[in-house]
Design a protein around this motif. Structure first.
Motif, mmCIF file in Angstrom:
data_model
loop_
_atom_site.group_PDB
_atom_site.id
_atom_site.type_symbol
_atom_site.label_atom_id
_atom_site.label_comp_id
_atom_site.label_asym_id
_atom_site.label_seq_id
_atom_site.Cartn_x
_atom_site.Cartn_y
_atom_site.Cartn_z
ATOM 1 N N GLY A 218 0.788 -1.224 0.000
ATOM 2 C CA GLY A 218 0.000 0.000 0.000
ATOM 3 C C GLY A 218 0.816 1.269 0.000
ATOM 4 N N LEU A 219 2.060 1.214 -0.442
ATOM 5 C CA LEU A 219 2.908 2.405 -0.458
ATOM 6 C C LEU A 219 2.375 3.460 -1.428
ATOM 7 C CD1 LEU A 219 6.510 0.881 -0.481
ATOM 8 C CD2 LEU A 219 5.568 2.388 1.277
ATOM 9 N N ARG A 220 2.497 4.724 -1.052
ATOM 10 C CA ARG A 220 2.294 5.813 -2.001
ATOM 11 C C ARG A 220 3.421 5.780 -3.014
ATOM 12 N NH1 ARG A 220 1.268 8.342 3.048
ATOM 13 N NH2 ARG A 220 -0.864 9.150 3.273
ATOM 14 N N ILE A 221 3.190 6.387 -4.165
ATOM 15 C CA ILE A 221 4.226 6.373 -5.193
ATOM 16 C C ILE A 221 5.453 7.148 -4.735
ATOM 17 C CG2 ILE A 221 3.189 8.358 -6.384
ATOM 18 C CD1 ILE A 221 4.212 7.166 -8.995
ATOM 19 N N SER A 222 5.267 8.251 -4.003
ATOM 20 C CA SER A 222 6.413 9.014 -3.513
ATOM 21 C C SER A 222 7.213 8.206 -2.502
ATOM 22 C CB SER A 222 5.951 10.333 -2.886
ATOM 23 O OG SER A 222 5.055 10.094 -1.808
ATOM 24 N N GLY A 228 15.336 2.842 -0.740
ATOM 25 C CA GLY A 228 16.719 2.618 -1.148
ATOM 26 C C GLY A 228 17.125 1.169 -0.943
ATOM 27 N N VAL A 229 18.233 0.803 -1.540
ATOM 28 C CA VAL A 229 18.728 -0.567 -1.378
ATOM 29 C C VAL A 229 18.999 -0.874 0.088
ATOM 30 C CG1 VAL A 229 20.585 -2.155 -1.994
ATOM 31 C CG2 VAL A 229 19.682 -0.576 -3.705
ATOM 32 N N ASP A 230 19.512 0.106 0.826
ATOM 33 C CA ASP A 230 19.813 -0.113 2.237
ATOM 34 C C ASP A 230 18.559 -0.378 3.056
ATOM 35 O OD1 ASP A 230 22.471 0.264 1.695
ATOM 36 O OD2 ASP A 230 22.509 2.372 2.305
ATOM 37 N N ASP A 231 17.427 0.160 2.624
ATOM 38 C CA ASP A 231 16.176 -0.100 3.343
ATOM 39 C C ASP A 231 15.797 -1.577 3.282
ATOM 40 O OD1 ASP A 231 15.856 2.627 3.921
ATOM 41 O OD2 ASP A 231 14.890 2.991 1.983
ATOM 42 N N ILE A 232 16.204 -2.236 2.206
ATOM 43 C CA ILE A 232 15.878 -3.651 2.037
ATOM 44 C C ILE A 232 16.987 -4.536 2.580
ATOM 45 C CG2 ILE A 232 15.177 -5.413 0.384
ATOM 46 C CD1 ILE A 232 13.284 -3.000 0.658
ATOM 47 N N ILE A 245 9.418 -2.949 7.318
ATOM 48 C CA ILE A 245 10.361 -2.101 6.590
ATOM 49 C C ILE A 245 10.123 -0.652 6.997
ATOM 50 C CG2 ILE A 245 11.196 -1.364 4.320
ATOM 51 C CD1 ILE A 245 11.699 -4.300 4.896
ATOM 52 N N GLU A 246 11.142 -0.018 7.550
ATOM 53 C CA GLU A 246 11.032 1.397 7.921
ATOM 54 C C GLU A 246 11.064 2.252 6.658
ATOM 55 O OE1 GLU A 246 10.552 2.322 11.005
ATOM 56 O OE2 GLU A 246 10.800 0.306 11.856
ATOM 57 N N ILE A 247 10.151 3.237 6.581
ATOM 58 C CA ILE A 247 10.071 4.100 5.408
ATOM 59 C C ILE A 247 9.883 5.540 5.860
ATOM 60 C CG2 ILE A 247 9.063 2.299 3.957
ATOM 61 C CD1 ILE A 247 6.364 3.776 4.317
ATOM 62 N N THR A 248 9.997 6.453 4.897
ATOM 63 C CA THR A 248 9.701 7.869 5.136
ATOM 64 C C THR A 248 8.357 8.179 4.515
ATOM 65 O OG1 THR A 248 12.054 8.431 5.086
ATOM 66 C CG2 THR A 248 10.482 10.239 4.800
ATOM 67 N N ARG A 249 7.411 8.580 5.338
ATOM 68 C CA ARG A 249 6.061 8.829 4.880
ATOM 69 C C ARG A 249 5.933 10.209 4.232
ATOM 70 N NH1 ARG A 249 2.735 4.540 4.149
ATOM 71 N NH2 ARG A 249 2.634 3.171 5.950
ATOM 72 N N LYS A 250 4.745 10.478 3.752
ATOM 73 C CA LYS A 250 4.410 11.781 3.196
ATOM 74 C C LYS A 250 4.659 12.854 4.244
ATOM 75 C CE LYS A 250 0.447 14.169 1.087
ATOM 76 N NZ LYS A 250 -0.997 14.025 0.744
ATOM 77 N N GLY A 251 5.304 13.958 3.821
ATOM 78 C CA GLY A 251 5.634 15.008 4.765
ATOM 79 C C GLY A 251 6.863 14.696 5.593
ATOM 80 N N ARG A 252 7.684 13.747 5.128
ATOM 81 C CA ARG A 252 8.934 13.357 5.801
ATOM 82 C C ARG A 252 8.695 12.746 7.186
ATOM 83 N NH1 ARG A 252 9.848 14.807 1.288
ATOM 84 N NH2 ARG A 252 11.708 15.865 0.498
ATOM 85 N N LYS A 253 7.524 12.166 7.397
ATOM 86 C CA LYS A 253 7.228 11.537 8.671
ATOM 87 C C LYS A 253 7.706 10.085 8.661
ATOM 88 C CE LYS A 253 3.037 14.335 9.146
ATOM 89 N NZ LYS A 253 1.554 14.303 9.209
ATOM 90 N N PRO A 254 8.249 9.612 9.773
ATOM 91 C CA PRO A 254 8.682 8.213 9.824
ATOM 92 C C PRO A 254 7.475 7.274 9.866
ATOM 93 C CG PRO A 254 8.935 9.243 11.975
ATOM 94 C CD PRO A 254 8.534 10.338 11.030
ATOM 95 N N GLY A 255 7.637 6.109 9.280
ATOM 96 C CA GLY A 255 6.572 5.123 9.274
ATOM 97 C C GLY A 255 7.123 3.760 8.911
ATOM 98 N N LYS A 357 -5.483 2.391 8.660
ATOM 99 C CA LYS A 357 -5.025 3.777 8.775
ATOM 100 C C LYS A 357 -3.531 3.846 9.048
ATOM 101 C CE LYS A 357 -5.550 7.868 11.745
ATOM 102 N NZ LYS A 357 -4.160 7.880 12.223
ATOM 103 N N ILE A 358 -3.059 3.006 9.959
ATOM 104 C CA ILE A 358 -1.637 3.013 10.312
ATOM 105 C C ILE A 358 -0.778 2.524 9.147
ATOM 106 C CG2 ILE A 358 0.088 1.962 11.826
ATOM 107 C CD1 ILE A 358 -2.059 1.929 14.019
ATOM 108 N N LEU A 359 -1.203 1.439 8.515
ATOM 109 C CA LEU A 359 -0.391 0.861 7.443
ATOM 110 C C LEU A 359 -0.380 1.736 6.191
ATOM 111 C CD1 LEU A 359 -1.192 -2.944 7.715
ATOM 112 C CD2 LEU A 359 0.796 -1.692 8.554
ATOM 113 N N LEU A 360 -1.432 2.518 5.981
ATOM 114 C CA LEU A 360 -1.461 3.420 4.831
ATOM 115 C C LEU A 360 -0.845 4.772 5.139
ATOM 116 C CD1 LEU A 360 -4.967 2.829 3.204
ATOM 117 C CD2 LEU A 360 -2.762 1.939 2.484
#
Length: 396
Positions: A218-222, A228-232, A245-255, A357-360
């Motif tokens: 359910g990742l956004r395209i952004s 990155g490769v390091d994320d995987i 998998i830790e990601i950077t959400r919309k608005g540079r928020k961690p998720g 809500k949390i996963l999206l």
């Protein structure tokens, strides 16, 4: 006419005459706490006066709040069109009132867009009106204005709203405004399993893997393009069927997202196979190929948003149905929500809306509620979703 001038980078002292070279050197040595990058939009009047409140608004949202480049471009277009309209009608921006905003809205309703030559969509009109109201509310908060008729919440602009199952204090004031046109709320329509399989089979690498990531997480395209490769590669390897998998959400928020092990195994194969080969070929041809982006194209360059969107759209047309990158995310949301609703009806202690809500990465629960209604109104889709999920994860 209002003009948009993109901020240029400072010149090198060596490229300037001696009197200016010293000033250029001083400018380069000046340390700024929140510098505006090259390409930052600056709005000027027809007399070439800087529209300071508009630039300050864009600066806060782009630099301090770290909104994406797409959001900055959208806000810039809204402010440009609004200030250009005010200038053409000789209306000072700080004196604009409800009559002016209604006239601005009505002009878009009656005249075609000068850029496309087509009539404005209701969503576009409402989006611009909300943007203007947001700007004036900000201008009062930031003390650019002591008061404004367009930011006065004490005035009775409220109208009755259609019933919504989610009552929340987060509903925006502009949603109840007389300035906003009533419109049909489009609900997301997920792909059924057969369409998803057909779409994935038609897409070429790496777009097929990118689509799988959206369908399974359910990742956004952004957010997808920021992987990155390091994320995987940096993930732990527990003996589980899913990984966080830790990601950077919309608005540079961690998720974070939860990715199935099969998807990560397929991604590992892509990294060591196609991605490695494409980067090696790019280096052999003299191209720079040392970027950390997970998804690269056959030329060894990071995949662009437009290229991925075009690939998904063309694949959908070739398969005989409409497909977009956001539809892939919507499909994940509807499938997960349908599964969680089924488990909840069987007695599982789970809050389906909260989990989705949390996963999206949604900020407000009413956004997630749209997916619940999308599943509820389409019995065929719901049956297909449940059949797909209950059959196991062997099929895409």
């Amino acid at each position: 006419m209002v003009q948009i001038v993109r901020k240029a980078s400072l010149p090198s002292p060596a490229d300037l005459p001696e009197p200016l070279a010293q000033l250029a050197a001083q400018a380069l040595a000046t340390s700024l706490r929140e510098p505006r990058p090259a390409g930052f939009p600056l709005l000027f009047t027809k007399q070439w006066q800087l529209i300071e409140p508009a630039v300050a608004f864009l600066h806060e949202h782009a630099i301090q709040r770290a909104h994406t480049a797409d959001t900055l471009r959208t806000y810039t277009e809204i402010l440009y069109d609004w200030f250009d309209t005010l200038e053409q009608n000789d209306i000072p921006w700080h004196k604009a009132d409800a009559v002016d905003l209604v006239a601005y809205r009505n002009r878009m309703m009656s005249q075609p867009s000068p850029h496309t030559g087509r009539a404005y969509r209701t969503t576009t009109i409402n989006h611009r009106v909300r943007g203007v109201l947001r700007f004036y509310a900000w201008a009062v908060r930031a003390h650019w204005l002591s008061e404004s008729a367009l930011a006065d919440k004490t005035r009775d602009f409220a109208v009755s709203r259609r019933y919504s199952p989610i009552r929340t204090r987060y509903a925006a004031d502009t949603e109840r405004s007389i300035f906003v046109l009533r419109q049909y709320e489009p609900l997301p329509r997920p792909l059924v399993s057969g369409q998803a399989r057909e779409l994935l089979a038609y897409l070429a690498p790496p777009y097929d893997l990118m689509a799988r990531w959206q369908l399974y997480t359910g990742l956004r395209i952004s957010e997808l393009l920021r992987l990155g490769v390091d994320d995987i590669n940096g993930r732990p390897t527990p003996l589980t069927a899913h990984h966080t998998i830790e990601i950077t959400r919309k608005g540079r928020k961690p998720g974070y997202v939860i990715a199935p092990a099969s998807l990560l195994d397929e991604t590992d194969g892509y990294i060591s196979g196609l991605r490695f080969a494409w980067l090696k070929r790019a280096r052999r041809r003299g191209r720079a190929a040392h970027h950390p982006a997970l998804f690269v194209n056959a030329r060894g360059a990071p995949v662009s948003k437009n290229a991925y969107q075009r690939a998904v759209s063309r694949a959908g047309l070739a398969c005989g149905f409409k497909a977009t990158t956001h539809l892939l995310r919507a499909t994940f949301a509807c499938m997960l929500l349908a599964r969680l609703e089924y488990l909840a009806s069987e007695g599982a202690k789970v809050n389906p809306l909260l989990v989705v809500k949390i996963l999206l990465g949604h900020e407000h629960i009413e956004t997630t509620d749209r997916y619940l209604r999308a599943v509820a109104v389409d019995a065929c889709v719901l049956k297909d979703v449940l059949d797909t999920l209950l059959a196991g994860s062997a099929e895409p």
